[in-house]
Design an enzyme around this catalytic site. Sequence first.
Site, short mmCIF file in Angstrom:
data_model
loop_
_atom_site.label_atom_id
_atom_site.label_comp_id
_atom_site.label_asym_id
_atom_site.label_seq_id
_atom_site.Cartn_x
_atom_site.Cartn_y
_atom_site.Cartn_z
N TYR A 1 -23.37 -42.41 -39.95
CA TYR A 1 -24.08 -41.15 -39.76
C TYR A 1 -23.70 -40.57 -38.40
O TYR A 1 -24.07 -41.11 -37.36
CB TYR A 1 -25.59 -41.34 -39.81
CG TYR A 1 -26.16 -41.77 -41.14
CD1 TYR A 1 -25.45 -41.59 -42.33
CD2 TYR A 1 -27.43 -42.33 -41.22
CE1 TYR A 1 -25.99 -41.97 -43.54
CE2 TYR A 1 -27.97 -42.71 -42.44
CZ TYR A 1 -27.25 -42.53 -43.60
OH TYR A 1 -27.79 -42.91 -44.81
N LEU B 1 -37.72 -36.26 -51.53
CA LEU B 1 -37.91 -34.81 -51.64
C LEU B 1 -36.65 -34.13 -52.17
O LEU B 1 -36.50 -32.91 -52.07
CB LEU B 1 -38.29 -34.21 -50.28
CG LEU B 1 -39.64 -34.66 -49.71
CD1 LEU B 1 -39.94 -33.94 -48.41
CD2 LEU B 1 -40.76 -34.41 -50.72
N ARG C 1 -33.59 -33.95 -51.17
CA ARG C 1 -32.86 -33.20 -50.13
C ARG C 1 -33.48 -31.85 -49.81
O ARG C 1 -32.80 -30.91 -49.44
CB ARG C 1 -31.41 -32.99 -50.54
CG ARG C 1 -30.56 -34.20 -50.29
CD ARG C 1 -30.29 -34.88 -51.53
NE ARG C 1 -29.38 -36.00 -51.29
CZ ARG C 1 -29.31 -37.04 -52.06
NH1 ARG C 1 -30.08 -37.12 -53.11
NH2 ARG C 1 -28.49 -38.02 -51.80
N GLY C 2 -34.78 -31.75 -49.98
CA GLY C 2 -35.47 -30.51 -49.63
C GLY C 2 -35.90 -29.69 -50.82
O GLY C 2 -36.76 -28.82 -50.69
N SER D 1 -39.51 -29.95 -51.25
CA SER D 1 -40.31 -29.67 -50.05
C SER D 1 -41.31 -28.54 -50.29
O SER D 1 -42.30 -28.41 -49.57
CB SER D 1 -39.40 -29.27 -48.89
OG SER D 1 -38.78 -28.01 -49.15
#
Length: 331
Positions: free
Chosen positions: A56, A206, A208-209, A212
């Site tokens: 990362y 979630l 990746r949003g 959300s």
Amino acid sequence: MQTRTLGRTGPEVSALGLGAMGMSDLYGPADEAEGLATIHAALDAGINLIDTGDFYGMGHNEMLIGRALRGRDREQVKISVKFGALRDAAGGWHGSDGRPKAVGNFLAYTLRRLDTDYVDIYRLSRIDHDVPIEETIGAIAEQVQAGRVRHIGLSEVGADTIRRAADVHPISDLQIEYSLLSRSIEAEILPTLRELGIGLTAYGVLSRGLLSGRWTADRALTPGDFRGFSPRFQGDNLLANLGLVEALRTIADARSVTVAQVAIAWVLSRGDDIVPLVGARRPDRLAESLGALDLTLTDDDLAAIELAVPAGAAAGERYGAPAMAELDSER
């Protein structure tokens, strides 16, 4: 903080873990100060499981975590590290290296970047199709014996690979995507884990949003955000998935909570052997995620959620075709 134990042999961890990837990579530019503040807020709230990968940000994420943990009691924090992904200076991906001699090399760099002398859970990020999993697990087991690794985990592997790995050394947990929009593990992988007494750390809770409750069809993505080519965020797929989110919003509104909190609480409800990883990059987003711990979904809630977002309802695969082909868990 509520706690859960990762499998029969793994550590006791907070019921929510913090996934740190987005603080360094793959979701566009990130603010280091916000990342540090989020890690500190998580620790202060009782979250003791932090998940990262040595790839990362090409090591940036591990160094960020190392900075955040200075002055903290290392024994009170469980660091989970994925290794093996091969990248280049342009951010490209070139498979995975699970060779035994590579294990010690990857780990040596991780320990230096984290400024620690051991990792709590160590796992190969994606299976190396040229190296039997038994050889990779055996090499990590040698690091366990040396005291540099405390537990061995797995990542994105299928039931057969789970069994083969567990025959070599006790496995604490499998890390894999699991959410209302990604439920394929329920057929074979999750039952296998439970049969063998292996825990589950769920990422992408979630999606990746998408779950959300804040994503919109016209949202502009910044350079470096992989969602720009993720199938579930494209065209008609995105519109269909946002329709599922709106159905979920009705349930959230009825409970006076957010869509994200319902999505996280749903994963929490799937079993005490499951620990969701939340990828908050800011303290306020973390605080929202923590609110899911106070939300107990009733049988009526769960039935309504199942109707709103039934298994298999997501439009589009969770990764593009090349990445999906690399997943042992999808074979």
